[in-house]
Motif scaffolding. Structure first.
Motif, PDB file in Angstrom:
ATOM      1  N   PRO A 145       0.840  -1.199   0.000  1.00 25.18           N
ATOM      2  CA  PRO A 145       0.000   0.000   0.000  1.00 25.18           C
ATOM      3  C   PRO A 145       0.877   1.251   0.000  1.00 25.18           C
ATOM      4  O   PRO A 145       1.937   1.281   0.635  1.00 25.18           O
ATOM      5  CB  PRO A 145      -0.784  -0.110   1.315  1.00 25.18           C
ATOM      6  N   PHE A 146       0.419   2.263  -0.697  1.00 27.65           N
ATOM      7  CA  PHE A 146       1.138   3.538  -0.789  1.00 27.65           C
ATOM      8  C   PHE A 146       1.644   3.999   0.576  1.00 27.65           C
ATOM      9  O   PHE A 146       2.785   4.424   0.708  1.00 27.65           O
ATOM     10  CB  PHE A 146       0.210   4.590  -1.413  1.00 27.65           C
ATOM     11  N   LYS A 147       0.796   3.898   1.605  1.00 28.00           N
ATOM     12  CA  LYS A 147       1.155   4.423   2.931  1.00 28.00           C
ATOM     13  C   LYS A 147       2.362   3.722   3.549  1.00 28.00           C
ATOM     14  O   LYS A 147       2.992   4.272   4.449  1.00 28.00           O
ATOM     15  CB  LYS A 147      -0.040   4.347   3.885  1.00 28.00           C
ATOM     16  N   TYR A 148       2.717   2.513   3.075  1.00 25.70           N
ATOM     17  CA  TYR A 148       3.871   1.784   3.615  1.00 25.70           C
ATOM     18  C   TYR A 148       5.067   1.796   2.672  1.00 25.70           C
ATOM     19  O   TYR A 148       6.034   1.083   2.902  1.00 25.70           O
ATOM     20  CB  TYR A 148       3.496   0.330   3.912  1.00 25.70           C
ATOM     21  N   SER A 149       5.015   2.599   1.632  1.00 27.68           N
ATOM     22  CA  SER A 149       6.073   2.594   0.622  1.00 27.68           C
ATOM     23  C   SER A 149       6.933   3.855   0.703  1.00 27.68           C
ATOM     24  O   SER A 149       6.560   4.831   1.361  1.00 27.68           O
ATOM     25  CB  SER A 149       5.451   2.517  -0.774  1.00 27.68           C
ATOM     26  N   TRP A 150       8.038   3.817   0.005  1.00 27.57           N
ATOM     27  CA  TRP A 150       8.883   5.010  -0.088  1.00 27.57           C
ATOM     28  C   TRP A 150       8.120   6.141  -0.764  1.00 27.57           C
ATOM     29  O   TRP A 150       8.407   7.312  -0.527  1.00 27.57           O
ATOM     30  CB  TRP A 150      10.192   4.717  -0.828  1.00 27.57           C
TER      31      TRP A 150
END
Length: 160
Positions: A145-150
């Motif tokens: 998920p976007f929230k856990y990515s760079w």
């Protein structure tokens, strides 16, 4: 061929999806390459695949033999040849990819920013972390998920 979870990984993302026939041809080219891939006279325990008709993934089990600068250059040459043959960009690090439903979509960094601002990409949207470096990370930290990515750090100001 089974390779370890610690195997080194390189991911090349196409700026468009490959057709099924292109994917089959690319995998055939990559398999021929990895079958003969050597570093300093040592055969590399290597594997290649195409995922989602868009991502070319090369893996080398460096517990068997380590990839050298020259061997990595040879793999880059094969990828550049694929770029030319299929008229596709594989080295553009500003080419962003995300999932919309089950479809993988790629866009420029600017388009990605606009999608974030419009709320079309949310904290829950799956994005691809092509910076992963091991097979284990590929399986656990590549599609996130976007929230856990760079991405969430780089584009933090744009997330609503």
């Amino acid at each position: 061929m089974e390779i370890s979870e610690n195997s080194r990984v390189w991911i090349y993302q196409a700026n468009r999806p490959f057709s099924n026939s292109e994917t089959a041809q690319i995998e055939q080219t990559l398999n021929a390459f990895t079958d003969g891939w050597h570093a300093h006279e040592h055969k590399l325990a290597a594997k290649a695949e195409v995922r989602y008709n868009r991502f070319i993934i090369l893996m080398v089990d460096e517990s068997v033999a380590g990839a050298s600068g020259c061997s990595i250059d040879k793999s880059s040459q094969v990828i550049r040849e694929l770029e030319q043959k299929y008229n596709v960009s594989l080295f553009d690090r500003f080419n962003m990819a995300y999932k919309k439903g089950e479809e993988v979509i790629s866009c420029s960094r600017q388009e990605f920013e606009e999608l974030l601002q419009r709320g079309e990409i949310t904290p829950e949207t799956t994005v691809f972390n092509n910076t992963v470096q091991t097979k284990e990370d590929l399986e656990t930290r590549w599609e996130v998920p976007f929230k856990y990515s760079w991405h969430s750090v780089v584009f933090q100001a744009l997330v609503s």
